[in-house]
Scaffold this motif. Sequence first.
Motif, PDB file in Angstrom:
ATOM      1  N   TRP A   5      23.848 -22.480 114.775  1.00  0.00           N
ATOM      2  CA  TRP A   5      24.275 -21.173 114.274  1.00  0.00           C
ATOM      3  C   TRP A   5      23.782 -20.013 115.142  1.00  0.00           C
ATOM      4  O   TRP A   5      23.799 -18.863 114.706  1.00  0.00           O
ATOM      5  N   ASP A   6      23.346 -20.303 116.363  1.00  0.00           N
ATOM      6  CA  ASP A   6      22.963 -19.266 117.325  1.00  0.00           C
ATOM      7  C   ASP A   6      23.777 -19.455 118.594  1.00  0.00           C
ATOM      8  O   ASP A   6      24.138 -20.575 118.953  1.00  0.00           O
ATOM      9  N   ARG A  12      26.330 -15.719 124.963  1.00  0.00           N
ATOM     10  CA  ARG A  12      26.042 -14.561 124.110  1.00  0.00           C
ATOM     11  C   ARG A  12      27.015 -13.429 124.440  1.00  0.00           C
ATOM     12  O   ARG A  12      27.197 -13.084 125.601  1.00  0.00           O
ATOM     13  N   THR A  38      30.421 -12.804 113.433  1.00  0.00           N
ATOM     14  CA  THR A  38      29.116 -12.293 113.051  1.00  0.00           C
ATOM     15  C   THR A  38      28.118 -12.751 114.105  1.00  0.00           C
ATOM     16  O   THR A  38      28.228 -13.867 114.617  1.00  0.00           O
ATOM     17  N   THR A  39      27.190 -11.873 114.434  1.00  0.00           N
ATOM     18  CA  THR A  39      26.179 -12.203 115.432  1.00  0.00           C
ATOM     19  C   THR A  39      24.787 -12.303 114.807  1.00  0.00           C
ATOM     20  O   THR A  39      23.790 -12.260 115.511  1.00  0.00           O
ATOM     21  N   GLU A  40      24.742 -12.462 113.503  1.00  0.00           N
ATOM     22  CA  GLU A  40      23.464 -12.566 112.795  1.00  0.00           C
ATOM     23  C   GLU A  40      22.680 -13.769 113.310  1.00  0.00           C
ATOM     24  O   GLU A  40      23.196 -14.887 113.342  1.00  0.00           O
ATOM     25  N   VAL A  41      21.432 -13.537 113.697  1.00  0.00           N
ATOM     26  CA  VAL A  41      20.586 -14.615 114.195  1.00  0.00           C
ATOM     27  C   VAL A  41      20.444 -15.692 113.119  1.00  0.00           C
ATOM     28  O   VAL A  41      20.176 -15.398 111.965  1.00  0.00           O
ATOM     29  N   SER A  43      22.795 -17.464 111.799  1.00  0.00           N
ATOM     30  CA  SER A  43      24.035 -17.728 111.059  1.00  0.00           C
ATOM     31  C   SER A  43      25.263 -17.182 111.793  1.00  0.00           C
ATOM     32  O   SER A  43      26.288 -16.922 111.189  1.00  0.00           O
ATOM     33  N   ALA A  44      25.149 -17.026 113.113  1.00  0.00           N
ATOM     34  CA  ALA A  44      26.245 -16.481 113.914  1.00  0.00           C
ATOM     35  C   ALA A  44      27.420 -17.465 113.964  1.00  0.00           C
ATOM     36  O   ALA A  44      27.235 -18.676 114.083  1.00  0.00           O
ATOM     37  N   ARG A  97      30.098 -16.836 104.017  1.00  0.00           N
ATOM     38  CA  ARG A  97      28.957 -15.984 104.374  1.00  0.00           C
ATOM     39  C   ARG A  97      27.692 -16.263 103.572  1.00  0.00           C
ATOM     40  O   ARG A  97      26.616 -16.214 104.115  1.00  0.00           O
TER      41      ARG A  97
END
Length: 117
Positions: A5-6, A12, A38-41, A43-44, A97
């Motif tokens: 998930w990263d 990137r 989404t780029t959330e660390v 959970s991207a 999400r």
Amino acid sequence: MTNLWDYRPTARPGVGLDLVGFDVEATDGKIGSVDEETTEVGSAHIVVDTGFWIFGKHVVLPAGTIQRIDPQERKVYVVLTKDQIKDSPEYDKDKHRGDANYRTELGEYYRGQNIAI
């Protein structure tokens, strides 16, 4: 091993780069375009609209499946085949999400595809 998930170090997105609308290329051809990201660390991911290729199905692809991003060509290259994407779990817009079980199901599927993360 990278977290599924990263984003990989080679994939990137640049600061301020919006992937929505980019074409998505599987290892064996185009599968659709990015509908959401989404780029959330930790959970991207991207949500891909496959269009008519598989009857309008949307799929969630964890950021770790992205091999590289080409901003000039507006393309995202993934390490999956068309069949692996076609056979992925159903996209659920209400769960993708915040539902830990849904994310676990997706993770198990993609980890089971023997892709190098």
